[in-house]
Design an enzyme around this catalytic site. Structure first.
Site, PDB file in Angstrom:
ATOM      1  N   ASP A  49       0.829  -1.202   0.000  1.00 58.47           N
ATOM      2  CA  ASP A  49       0.000   0.000   0.000  1.00 58.47           C
ATOM      3  C   ASP A  49       0.868   1.258   0.000  1.00 58.47           C
ATOM      4  OD1 ASP A  49      -2.768   1.354   0.655  1.00 58.47           O
ATOM      5  OD2 ASP A  49      -1.316   2.215   2.049  1.00 58.47           O
ATOM      6  N   TYR A  54       2.523  10.460  -0.394  1.00 63.31           N
ATOM      7  CA  TYR A  54       3.562  10.068   0.557  1.00 63.31           C
ATOM      8  C   TYR A  54       4.913  10.570   0.071  1.00 63.31           C
ATOM      9  CZ  TYR A  54       0.022   6.808   2.435  1.00 63.31           C
ATOM     10  OH  TYR A  54      -1.116   6.244   2.971  1.00 63.31           O
ATOM     11  N   SER A 206      -2.536   1.952  10.759  1.00 66.89           N
ATOM     12  CA  SER A 206      -2.187   2.264  12.158  1.00 66.89           C
ATOM     13  C   SER A 206      -2.795   1.278  13.158  1.00 66.89           C
ATOM     14  CB  SER A 206      -2.589   3.692  12.518  1.00 66.89           C
ATOM     15  OG  SER A 206      -1.863   4.631  11.768  1.00 66.89           O
TER      16      SER A 206
END
Length: 328
Positions: A49, A54, A206
């Site tokens: 992913d 990013y 997360s």
């Protein structure tokens, strides 16, 4: 490794996905990033992913180089679009057709591939008609640049509307990518029931609450050198949990983890995988050994009594207000 079907589709993904948010192209040197990707592949992870935003596109480039030479059909590649990239022009962000169509081409070039397995709307865009967004995504699928489409951090209402439009376009919406952990459960009251109804799976990020659930942060102690809490950007993301009551509770989870034969991090990853609507948990890593550790959560079954103990320890500390979607 074990695999789960993604939504009401024929796509299988690994229970653990490897993600490169906050690492590739920024916090981790490329040689180390490549070593982490190799460790993921060696551990049986097939799902990777990333997102164009990013490290302002650098993370996609690093991942593309790290996967170069691998048989393309042997792994699943996920990326996302929404946040600003490039020089920040008026069409360099959001879910308008121009940005989406140009962004997929940039992502494919950086990832060194002809297609991604899943293309996701990184957030909901209130400034663009949803019909425009979904039609652009459908066209990308029909052009063969993406096999499936998904969304990230959308509310239950937004998912319902998006799924209905996707059905009309004959390009089903099959995934939702939210933050989810023992401490952050905002998807449970509304999003998960809607997704179960619509045939959509969660690919969660997360799962260890950005490091909090590893137990490495101790109440009143100095921050571990090189940790996310010691990093200026990272510290802002986990500030809500850097409280003595949360940190003490996390330490109280250690005996429960030991009872299950797991580390705290493994327990945290295994916990999110107990939710049947979760297809995969995304882990990040700055060192290959972190990948090896977290993969041990695969296939773990936590019994009802152990889950009750976890809830008891975390009572009063869990965030589950669905109004906080996209604020994680």
């Amino acid at each position: 490794m074990e695999f789960r079907r993604l939504g009401r589709s024929g796509l299988n993904i690994s229970e653990i996905s490897y993600g490169n948010w906050l690492t590739h192209g920024s916090q981790v040197e490329e040689d180390q990033a490549t070593a982490c990707v190799r460790a993921a592949l060696d551990a049986g992870i097939t799902t990777f992913d990333t997102a164009d935003v990013y490290a302002n596109t650098a993370a996609e480039s690093v991942l593309g180089r790290a996967l170069a030479g691998q048989r393309r059909a042997s792994y699943e590649l996920l990326t996302k679009v929404y946040w600003p990239t490039g020089p920040g022009g008026p069409n360099d962000r959001g879910l308008g057709r121009k940005h989406i169509m140009e962004s997929i081409d940039g992502s494919l070039e950086r990832l060194q591939t002809d297609y991604v397995d899943l293309y996701q709307a990184h957030r909901y865009d209130h400034t663009v008609p949803l019909e425009e967004t979904m039609l652009a995504f459908a066209d990308i699928v029909r052009q063969g640049k993406a096999l499936y489409i998904g969304v990230s951090e959308w509310t239950a209402e937004q998912i319902t509307r998006g799924a209905a439009l996707a059905r009309e376009l004959n390009v089903p919406l099959i995934s939702h990518q939210p933050q989810y952990s023992m401490l952050w459960r905002v998807i449970e009251p509304q999003v998960v029931p809607v997704c179960e109804r619509e045939g959509i799976s969660q690919i969660v990020f997360s799962p260890i609450a950005q490091g909090i659930l590893t137990g490495k942060y101790l109440p009143g102690a100095e921050l571990p050198e090189g940790s996310r809490a010691a990093d200026e950007r990272g510290s802002k993301m986990i500030a809500r949990w850097m409280r003595d009551d949360v940190l003490n509770a996390v330490q109280n989870l250690k005996p429960i983890a030991e009872e299950a034969g797991l580390t705290l991090a493994q327990l945290a990853v295994a916990w999110v995988l107990q939710n049947p609507n979760v297809a995969s948990a995304i882990i990040g890593a700055s060192r290959p050994e972190q990948v090896v550790e977290n993969v041990k959560a695969v296939g773990v079954k936590l019994d009802a009594e152990l889950l009750k103990k976890i809830d008891s320890v975390l009572e009063g500390l869990v965030t589950d207000d669905p109004r906080l979607t996209a604020q994680g």
